[in-house]
Scaffold this motif. Structure first.
Motif, PDB file in Angstrom:
ATOM      1  N   GLU A 111       5.638   7.222   0.324  1.00  0.00           N
ATOM      2  CA  GLU A 111       4.852   5.994   0.451  1.00  0.00           C
ATOM      3  C   GLU A 111       3.369   6.270   0.641  1.00  0.00           C
ATOM      4  OE1 GLU A 111       7.697   2.685   2.334  1.00  0.00           O
ATOM      5  OE2 GLU A 111       7.406   4.415   3.658  1.00  0.00           O
ATOM      6  N   GLY A 168      -0.217   8.133   0.027  1.00  0.00           N
ATOM      7  CA  GLY A 168      -0.863   8.725  -1.135  1.00  0.00           C
ATOM      8  C   GLY A 168      -2.315   8.312  -1.207  1.00  0.00           C
ATOM      9  N   PHE A 180      -3.654   6.582  -3.982  1.00  0.00           N
ATOM     10  CA  PHE A 180      -3.855   5.541  -4.985  1.00  0.00           C
ATOM     11  C   PHE A 180      -4.454   4.302  -4.316  1.00  0.00           C
ATOM     12  CE2 PHE A 180      -2.184   1.712  -7.155  1.00  0.00           C
ATOM     13  CZ  PHE A 180      -2.829   1.865  -8.382  1.00  0.00           C
ATOM     14  N   ALA A 191      -2.215   4.355  -0.904  1.00  0.00           N
ATOM     15  CA  ALA A 191      -0.787   4.656  -0.785  1.00  0.00           C
ATOM     16  C   ALA A 191      -0.356   5.392  -2.047  1.00  0.00           C
ATOM     17  CB  ALA A 191       0.019   3.377  -0.587  1.00  0.00           C
ATOM     18  N   ALA A 192       0.932   5.684  -2.161  1.00  0.00           N
ATOM     19  CA  ALA A 192       1.448   6.366  -3.347  1.00  0.00           C
ATOM     20  C   ALA A 192       1.505   5.395  -4.522  1.00  0.00           C
ATOM     21  CB  ALA A 192       2.836   6.941  -3.066  1.00  0.00           C
ATOM     22  N   GLU A 193       1.189   5.891  -5.703  1.00  0.00           N
ATOM     23  CA  GLU A 193       1.204   5.048  -6.902  1.00  0.00           C
ATOM     24  C   GLU A 193       2.621   4.841  -7.415  1.00  0.00           C
ATOM     25  OE1 GLU A 193      -0.763   4.977 -11.433  1.00  0.00           O
ATOM     26  OE2 GLU A 193      -1.034   6.710 -10.106  1.00  0.00           O
ATOM     27  N   VAL A 194       2.932   3.602  -7.755  1.00  0.00           N
ATOM     28  CA  VAL A 194       4.207   3.242  -8.368  1.00  0.00           C
ATOM     29  C   VAL A 194       3.897   2.591  -9.708  1.00  0.00           C
ATOM     30  CG1 VAL A 194       6.332   1.884  -8.198  1.00  0.00           C
ATOM     31  CG2 VAL A 194       5.296   2.858  -6.128  1.00  0.00           C
ATOM     32  N   SER A 201       0.012  -0.264 -12.569  1.00  0.00           N
ATOM     33  CA  SER A 201       0.282   0.554 -11.387  1.00  0.00           C
ATOM     34  C   SER A 201       0.080  -0.271 -10.131  1.00  0.00           C
ATOM     35  CB  SER A 201      -0.627   1.782 -11.349  1.00  0.00           C
ATOM     36  OG  SER A 201      -0.227   2.728 -12.324  1.00  0.00           O
ATOM     37  N   ARG A 202       0.964  -0.083  -9.173  1.00  0.00           N
ATOM     38  CA  ARG A 202       0.915  -0.759  -7.884  1.00  0.00           C
ATOM     39  C   ARG A 202       1.292   0.272  -6.811  1.00  0.00           C
ATOM     40  NH1 ARG A 202      -1.601  -4.542  -9.777  1.00  0.00           N
ATOM     41  NH2 ARG A 202      -1.157  -6.764  -9.501  1.00  0.00           N
ATOM     42  N   SER A 203       1.345  -0.159  -5.587  1.00  0.00           N
ATOM     43  CA  SER A 203       1.844   0.685  -4.499  1.00  0.00           C
ATOM     44  C   SER A 203       2.701  -0.185  -3.595  1.00  0.00           C
ATOM     45  CB  SER A 203       0.688   1.304  -3.701  1.00  0.00           C
ATOM     46  OG  SER A 203      -0.120   0.297  -3.111  1.00  0.00           O
ATOM     47  N   ARG A 220       5.060  -0.148   0.439  1.00  0.00           N
ATOM     48  CA  ARG A 220       5.560   0.589   1.599  1.00  0.00           C
ATOM     49  C   ARG A 220       6.316  -0.350   2.540  1.00  0.00           C
ATOM     50  NH1 ARG A 220       2.840   0.988   6.559  1.00  0.00           N
ATOM     51  NH2 ARG A 220       1.024  -0.370   6.781  1.00  0.00           N
TER      52      ARG A 220
END
Length: 396
Positions: free
Chosen positions: A158, A160, A162, A171-174, A378-380, A382
């Motif tokens: 979670e 990152g 981004f 946060a982490a990129e999704v 791209s989104r993030s 958590r």
């Protein structure tokens, strides 16, 4: 009068993109709420704290905005080549109403992580490190979405670096891919452009004759030119949300557009369909200052877009509306495409009230009909809190 103890229901509070919502596994809901209907709606309303005449949702999990008054129900999918079924509910704030007519693209980014952590994905499909591909069936609009969820040491990553405008912390990129995002069962007869045109002219009380692009991609959306309705496209929330007359005019525009799109059969039906369609207005690039104070230069973006959700200007951009923007931008001649400079393009960066966002789509024209095979953004996401929500038993 005797009152029963509160019900204790397993739930997870998550941020996905620029939205927040309460996530449930369908199997852990009370039996009556495991199926669609009045019992499910009553439960979701009480969890979120609606209807609230004060507009604050103080006695529930809602955050008193369209971005934070949301619920998600997930279940293992029985469909071939899908991992999880995802059902989204947009909960009205001051009315006893849950709208199940559309998707939330922002919360889609959190679906994969929730599904993994809750054991809804087959273990052999979850790598210890790298990306876990989660194949999502979006039950509201009956579409496939593929999320790439980062994994580290067997856990969802979670944290990152981004950054997403509209979200304070990185946060982490999704990465989320919406497959064949044009709606095919929402009154549009399978057409991405339900009127058959990339631009229409229609008459709206209070506005007169307007040009509009009506599109079913991601979510049914009505695009108009900012200049035609008296705006620049650089507006922030206060300029519209504090103007009751402007909000009423936008609702009139939305209702007439829904009728034009074939989503409703009479204007009166629009009140019971608050989540869809969305209204957005576009303009060519211009310098402006985002809500955070960040300076956005015209040279950084291809166009400006402002969109309304549940009757208010959104603080950033709804994920599903971003899909509609990507799809419309990829088709020459739409108002979105023209605001971005026209021509063929596979991606655009647009300016919204909180900053900028880049989206992409692949469009093709076959037998005179435009289709979009995939839209990507791209989104993030958590987890904010995990545990239980409590609801008075007699109100479920």
């Amino acid at each position: 009068m005797t009152y029963a103890p509160q019900l204790k229901i397993a739930a997870t509070y998550m941020r996905g993109g620029t939205s927040k919502g309460v996530f449930f596994k369908r199997s852990e809901l009370p039996a009556a709420a495991q199926q669609p209907g009045a019992a499910r709606d009553r439960l979701m309303l009480r969890v979120i704290g609606s209807p609230d005449p004060y507009g604050k949702q103080t006695d529930g999990m809602g955050g008193a905005t369209s971005s934070t008054s949301k619920v998600v129900i997930l279940d293992k999918s029985t469909r071939a080549n899908h991992d999880v079924d995802y059902l989204f509910g947009q909960v009205a704030i001051d009315q006893a109403f849950v709208d199940w007519s559309g998707n939330c693209g922002n919360l889609t980014a959190a679906v994969g992580a929730f599904a993994i952590t809750q054991g809804l994905i087959a273990p052999e499909r979850v790598p210890a490190d790298g990306l876990c591909e989660v194949r999502i069936w979006q039950a509201n609009i009956e579409k496939t979405i593929i999320a790439q969820v980062p994994m580290r040491n067997g856990q969802v990553q979670e944290a990152g670096d981004f950054e997403l405008d509209g979200v304070t912390f990185p946060a982490a990129e999704v990465q989320v891919a919406f497959i064949d995002p044009a709606a095919d069962d929402d009154g549009a007869g399978g057409a991405m452009f339900p009127t058959g045109n990339v631009v229409d002219e229609f008459d709206v009380p209070g506005f007169g004759k307007l040009q509009a692009t009506f599109i079913n991609a991601g979510i049914p959306t009505i695009f108009v030119n900012a200049k035609e309705i008296g705006y620049t496209g650089t507006e922030l929330q206060g300029a519209i949300n504090e103007d009751a007359q402007a909000l009423a005019r936008f609702e009139t525009l939305r209702a007439h557009g829904a009728l034009q799109m074939g989503l409703i059969q009479s204007l009166e039906e629009a009140a019971a369909r608050q989540h869809t369609p969305k209204i957005a207005f576009v303009a060519p690039p211009a310098d402006y200052t985002a809500s955070s104070g960040k300076a956005i230069a015209a040279s950084e973006i291809d166009l400006l877009v402002r969109a309304l959700s549940m009757g208010k200007l959104h603080h950033a951009m709804m994920g599903t509306a971003a899909v509609a923007i990507a799809a419309a931008a990829a088709v020459p001649g739409t108002l979105v495409n023209l605001a971005a400079g026209g021509g063929e393009r596979e991606q655009v960066t647009f300016g919204h009230p909180s900053g900028t966002l880049r989206v992409g789509a692949a469009a093709e024209c076959q037998a005179g009909q435009w289709t979009v095979t995939k839209a990507i953004m791209s989104r993030s996401a958590r987890i904010l809190m995990d545990g239980w929500v409590y609801v008075p038993a007699e109100q479920v």
